[in-house]
Design a protein around this motif. Sequence first.
Motif, PDB file in Angstrom:
ATOM      1  N   ASN A 189      37.184  40.056  40.318  1.00  0.00           N
ATOM      2  CA  ASN A 189      37.917  41.490  40.971  1.00  0.00           C
ATOM      3  C   ASN A 189      39.547  39.929  40.791  1.00  0.00           C
ATOM      4  O   ASN A 189      39.455  40.059  40.892  1.00  0.00           O
ATOM      5  N   TYR A 190      40.904  41.341  39.689  1.00  0.00           N
ATOM      6  CA  TYR A 190      41.860  40.659  40.140  1.00  0.00           C
ATOM      7  C   TYR A 190      42.322  40.695  41.206  1.00  0.00           C
ATOM      8  O   TYR A 190      43.496  41.781  41.299  1.00  0.00           O
ATOM      9  N   ALA A 197      42.510  34.972  41.849  1.00  0.00           N
ATOM     10  CA  ALA A 197      42.803  35.533  40.950  1.00  0.00           C
ATOM     11  C   ALA A 197      44.000  35.391  39.837  1.00  0.00           C
ATOM     12  O   ALA A 197      44.215  34.946  38.652  1.00  0.00           O
ATOM     13  N   ALA A 212      39.200  38.462  34.265  1.00  0.00           N
ATOM     14  CA  ALA A 212      39.859  39.114  35.598  1.00  0.00           C
ATOM     15  C   ALA A 212      39.871  40.893  34.953  1.00  0.00           C
ATOM     16  O   ALA A 212      40.305  41.153  34.503  1.00  0.00           O
TER      17      ALA A 212
END
Length: 248
Positions: free
Chosen positions: A80-81, A85, A228
């Motif tokens: 997940n961004y 990330a 991501a």
Amino acid sequence: MKKRSIVNELIQVLYPDDIKCIVCGREIHPNRYGLCGDCKLDINVNYCVRCGRHKVGTGDHCDECAGSHVYFDEARSAVNYDATAKDIVQRLKYGGARYLAKPIAQFLLDILLLSDWRVDCIAFVPMHAKRERKRGYNQAKLIALELCEHIDAPCISLLEKTTATVNQAKLDRAKRLENLKGTVKADGDPPDNVVLIDDVMTTGATVNECARILKRAGAKSVYVLTFASVPERPLLDAPQTDISLFRR
Ligand SMILES: [Zn+2]
Ligand SMILES: [Zn+2]
């Protein structure tokens, strides 16, 4: 699985690039993901079966994908961004940290090995030549090349960015799609089954346009793999970065 080239091995010996944690920078014993024991990335486990983004509901699809048409067959995203990330991606994109493509490719490799996708080649989201010259590289291509070190499929440049698009970050989904139209063209004939690589999926507009062009050029399936992706509920500019806060 292809063996690493001797030149690559030599570069590794001369310039080892994976002895620091990719998150905190602390010296580590080299490992596949480049992470120390204390750092974690938010692995994307509850994802939409179509676009691969973290979804909040219990159905197979996120709300945006339910009923909407996309050109790619399936997309998957490793993490997940969140802020961690984002920091990695920004260092790869804007900080010259090319070595990050290697651990990122390991995350993508895990997804690919577990998938039932047919893979004839690995392609990547193109960058406009002018922008690529300025940056010195296309980070999506770097990741694709690293991935191909571990699988028996070639990395092929199948797309060309013909127009430099204005920064998409501030545009909504509809404007992004409009902004992208006619900016990518096929560069040669794609094989039947293409896996398309990008660093981040935000709305999915970019990979969707690339998939549309690849399908029009003859590809039968286009799968998308990104490091991501922005979860279903946008959070990027929120002050808090713990995405669990946004989960039900
Ligand atoms: Zn660390
Ligand atoms: Zn979706």
